[in-house]
Design an enzyme around this catalytic site. Sequence first.
Site, PDB file in Angstrom:
ATOM      1  N   PHE A 428       0.821  -1.230   0.000  1.00  0.00           N
ATOM      2  CA  PHE A 428       0.000   0.000   0.000  1.00  0.00           C
ATOM      3  C   PHE A 428       0.851   1.276   0.000  1.00  0.00           C
ATOM      4  O   PHE A 428       2.059   1.205   0.150  1.00  0.00           O
ATOM      5  CB  PHE A 428      -1.113  -0.011   1.043  1.00  0.00           C
ATOM      6  CG  PHE A 428      -0.765  -0.063   2.512  1.00  0.00           C
ATOM      7  CD1 PHE A 428       0.515   0.105   2.976  1.00  0.00           C
ATOM      8  CD2 PHE A 428      -1.785  -0.261   3.445  1.00  0.00           C
ATOM      9  CE1 PHE A 428       0.792   0.074   4.333  1.00  0.00           C
ATOM     10  CE2 PHE A 428      -1.524  -0.294   4.803  1.00  0.00           C
ATOM     11  CZ  PHE A 428      -0.225  -0.125   5.237  1.00  0.00           C
ATOM     12  N   GLU A 429       0.177   2.382  -0.218  1.00  0.00           N
ATOM     13  CA  GLU A 429       0.830   3.693  -0.422  1.00  0.00           C
ATOM     14  C   GLU A 429       1.846   3.625  -1.566  1.00  0.00           C
ATOM     15  O   GLU A 429       2.898   4.263  -1.525  1.00  0.00           O
ATOM     16  CB  GLU A 429       1.460   4.210   0.881  1.00  0.00           C
ATOM     17  CG  GLU A 429       0.399   4.537   1.922  1.00  0.00           C
ATOM     18  CD  GLU A 429       0.911   5.324   3.120  1.00  0.00           C
ATOM     19  OE1 GLU A 429       1.990   5.931   3.026  1.00  0.00           O
ATOM     20  OE2 GLU A 429       0.194   5.343   4.133  1.00  0.00           O
TER      21      GLU A 429
END
Length: 663
Positions: A428-429
């Site tokens: 994620f990110e």
Amino acid sequence: MSAHSVTLAATKSETRMADVQEARRVAEEAREKVWSGDSFMKDVFLGNFRMDLLERLSLDEPDRPEFLEFHRKLADFLQNEVDSVQIDATGEYPPEVIRGLAELGAFGMKIPKEYGGLGFTHPEYVRAMELVGAYDGNIVALLSAHQAIGVPQPVRLFGTEEQKKRFLPRCAKGAISAFALTEPAVGSDPARLATTAELSKDGKHYILNGQKLWCTNGTLAELIVVMARNPATKRINCLVVEMDWPGVTVDHRCHFMGLKALANGVISFDNVKVPLNNRIGKDGDGLKVALVTLNTGRLSLPAATSGSAKRYVEVVRKWSNARVQWGIPVGKHEVIAHKNAYILSSAFAMESLAYVVGELADRKDTDIRLEAAAAKEWNTVRGWKLSDETLQVRGGRGYETAASLKARGEPAIGIERLMRDSRINLIFEGSSEIMHLFIAREAVDKHLSVAGDLVDPNASIGKRLAALPKIIAFYAWWYPTRWLRWSLWPSFARYGKLGKHLRYASRASARLARQTFHGMARFGPGLERRQGFLFRIVDIGLEIFALAATVRHARKLQQDGNEAAAQAVDLADFFARQTRRRIDDLFHELWHNDDARATRVGLDLLAGKHTWLERGITPLPYSTEDLRPKTMDEILSEREQRKKEAASEQPAAADELHIAQSR
Ligand SMILES: Cc1cc2nc3c(=O)[nH]c(=O)nc-3n(C[C@H](O)[C@H](O)[C@H](O)COP(=O)(O)OP(=O)(O)OC[C@H]3O[C@@H](n4cnc5c(N)ncnc54)[C@H](O)[C@@H]3O)c2cc1C
């Protein structure tokens, strides 16, 4: 193959080509084209090793009394009020933990004081997230999704004064927010974002329709920032949506390998009316708002992973001393000593990257998009390796849960939980692969701006020829100077025994620039598809950055007369030696590798040539087609179908009730 299927195949591949080009066009459009300041990494890829950009950082420990007071209270709170084993077991944030964090002001660390937040500097935020990262990844995700990418961040960066006044004080007090970009069919590539935000006929609001996947904090949030496409303009807008508005539904709470308490959901929008003044940024700028938000919001993970790395250091120090096997502490067996050395020196490098990027983020003269991505990428990948090595050093106890250890009377140290919680950091990110592509794009930017027409597959011969004089003029100076710069290279004598590593890094940077140019010359327009080559180029850049940051950090401790300076220099020296070996290997592998064969074998797998290997096991009950996520059209038409069914069941149910009552 029939004529029909040939046509079909051609049409399909044309569509795919159009998709690829569209994805590239959208990504290019949303890219920040202007550099708002200096960038260490950008220069590294051009062969300029700008140690001066890191030397102008003070790297001072934050010492504002207000911050120190917060940090102390946060540490007390985490130590005494947060039971991570329980959070992991129950899969919920206890309400008193959320309340306690809100009372501390932790939801407003990044929100300026004038809007009710704590107004921390980035180095202060980094220290706070590092502390949290040593305890609990669930809390890192809660705080980070809320303020590093959730509503406060885009509002702070792109919002109007009115929006800041409306949203920031609420968020600072603890009105939790979330960030919704991902959709079932739209992951790393947002070009085909299908949630729509149509302008109403009276032009006063948007009508939001669609579904978002994996919204962290989504099941707890009061506010969510949603990226949606205006079907009329085809452009994306970024909208702040109240979770209690009619038409907003949490369809499902998702559960994961780790981060068990993550309040992560699938969220649907069914004709949700969003007032125009809830749009952040200009009409059509939503993707840019989202990507810039992510670019600058990526400081939480480098900090949090530095915190967990320090926890690993503590655990292996204590355990490797305490555990005796074959007559000596396990830490004295050579390979365990080597693992511990790797964990220790990596933790120092991770701290260095987190602190360096934290301070760069506050400088007006610096553009940190590459450094933030680099620190996110390097620290999360190294953090994952450290969790694995720590688990190995702990042996069977590394694999055992904290609760089980405690139940049989041993210290409740759950390395397996830290490991499970940290795996998502590579996804994620911005996944590892996307971070590499993002950095690679900027690494070749200068070359594309000079020689782009020459390597553009769509450029005409005329355009290519016209570009030649500019290309010759630039490279006639640039290329030889990447070779003939010995006399210009600084000696870094002031770094003592670390100076030689900076001299190496400086040479490696020039070599990296040359190799990137060779890659452009050799692969031309095909370079874009040479991910093996490009990823190694990026990895070399990342290692140079990690080396420089670590040496700079050790030097700073030395300059301050810090009592740990000698040890820090020793660690930096060891780290730099290992890093140089890795860089040398990567340079070698640029041109000596099995990439072509690996690509062929990987594509053979897709073509089904190796299904023979799946013999001897029972197949999954899913075909390739079953694995294709639903398109937004399918999701919405199923939703309409369910609504129709519910409406037709209601009168029937009412009739039954009527009959029952009349009886
Ligand atoms: C626990 C969790 C929390 C999340 N929180 C949020 C959130 O709060 N808000 C939000 O909007 N999203 C969130 N996400 C989504 C997350 O950002 C995505 O999972 C991520 O962007 C990757 O997308 P994907 O999973 O669809 O992978 P895909 O895009 O389907 O990619 C699959 C694999 O292919 C790789 N890949 C894709 N494209 C390329 C390429 N061009 N070249 C090479 N490799 C490629 C990917 O890196 C990945 O390894 C969350 C996800 C999880 C699991």
